[in-house]
Write a protein that holds these residues in place. Sequence first.
Motif, short mmCIF file in Angstrom:
data_model
loop_
_atom_site.label_atom_id
_atom_site.label_comp_id
_atom_site.label_asym_id
_atom_site.label_seq_id
_atom_site.Cartn_x
_atom_site.Cartn_y
_atom_site.Cartn_z
N UNK A 97 50.52 18.02 55.22
CA UNK A 97 51.30 18.38 54.22
C UNK A 97 51.84 19.96 54.27
N UNK A 98 52.92 20.18 53.81
CA UNK A 98 53.36 21.53 53.83
C UNK A 98 52.75 22.56 53.04
N UNK A 99 52.23 22.15 51.69
CA UNK A 99 51.57 23.07 50.77
C UNK A 99 50.16 22.53 50.33
N UNK A 100 49.48 23.15 49.47
CA UNK A 100 48.12 22.72 48.99
C UNK A 100 48.40 21.57 48.10
N UNK A 101 48.95 20.42 48.47
CA UNK A 101 48.81 19.07 47.44
C UNK A 101 47.78 18.24 48.00
N UNK A 102 47.53 17.25 47.26
CA UNK A 102 46.44 16.20 47.69
C UNK A 102 46.87 14.96 48.27
N UNK A 103 48.30 14.65 48.01
CA UNK A 103 48.88 13.35 48.58
C UNK A 103 50.12 13.59 48.93
N UNK A 104 50.43 12.35 49.94
CA UNK A 104 51.59 12.44 50.76
C UNK A 104 52.81 11.94 49.93
N UNK A 105 52.35 10.78 49.09
CA UNK A 105 53.14 10.03 48.43
C UNK A 105 52.60 9.43 47.20
N UNK A 106 53.34 8.73 46.30
CA UNK A 106 52.89 8.12 45.13
C UNK A 106 51.77 6.95 45.50
N UNK A 107 52.21 6.27 46.65
CA UNK A 107 50.99 5.33 47.05
C UNK A 107 49.85 5.80 47.58
N UNK A 108 49.74 7.00 47.99
CA UNK A 108 48.44 7.54 48.26
C UNK A 108 47.67 8.06 47.02
N UNK A 109 48.59 8.80 45.89
CA UNK A 109 47.92 9.02 44.84
C UNK A 109 47.29 7.80 44.04
N UNK A 110 48.15 6.47 44.18
CA UNK A 110 47.57 5.45 43.57
C UNK A 110 46.17 4.98 44.33
N UNK A 111 46.03 5.17 45.45
CA UNK A 111 44.72 4.92 46.09
C UNK A 111 43.56 5.76 45.77
N UNK A 112 44.20 7.20 45.74
CA UNK A 112 43.06 8.35 45.20
C UNK A 112 42.45 7.84 43.83
N UNK A 113 43.50 7.44 42.94
CA UNK A 113 42.91 7.14 41.57
C UNK A 113 41.96 5.90 41.59
N UNK A 114 42.15 5.02 42.42
CA UNK A 114 41.38 3.78 42.43
C UNK A 114 40.11 4.22 42.93
N UNK A 115 40.13 4.87 44.05
CA UNK A 115 38.81 5.06 44.73
C UNK A 115 38.06 6.45 44.12
N UNK A 116 38.60 7.51 43.58
CA UNK A 116 37.91 8.73 43.16
C UNK A 116 37.98 8.68 41.61
#
Length: 211
Positions: A118-137
């Motif tokens: 990633x270019x900056x201090x973000x957690x996810x590269x896309x909406x799809x990865x954030x969706x997985x992060x919500x389900x997992x964590x």
Amino acid sequence: MPVPPWLERLLDTSFFNICRTHVDAARSECNMYCLDCNVDAFCFYCRSSRHKDHRVIQIRRSSYHDVVRVSEIQKILDISGVQTYVINSARVLFLNERPQPKGGKAVSHICQICGRSLLDTFRFCSLGCKLVGIKVNGDASFTLESKNDEVARRPRSEGVSSNINSSTSTRDEEEEKREGSQQDIYPPTPPPPPSNARRRKGIPQRAPFRS
């Protein structure tokens, strides 16, 4: 609900196919998605005839990957934590994870789900990865918070101080306006010429005529 019911269907949808109804039309690519109907993608002409008063977002492409403009998606989703990019003078984010390039340099920021740099201090590269992060964590959400919810969570002292700050800023703005109006009425005095400037010579005097 942390995840809207239409999001997973959106991320699984195939875009930029030719619309069967408007095959011969100039703008027949299926790059629209209706959040209310939550069905397949459709083209510009289908939107005018079937989804006129619905919530519709437009999907765009960057390097053969689907993106959506931040100005559109942030109205309906909390996109905090997702890396954004500026493409063709518009800020966008990717819908889904992209293949990770091989042999890249060491980076300090990576996606918590797929490991993409990633270019900056973000957690996810896309909406799809954030969706997985919500389900997992479960430590993120797509739900937008209203202003009333934000005010309700603030400490009482913070609300009082914010009111004081707002009133103070209002007074400052009024003073600035008054000062600005005075500056418009009374133009500033021009600065004096530099001390080392060469003085202009006077009018030359002619020597008196001698007989």
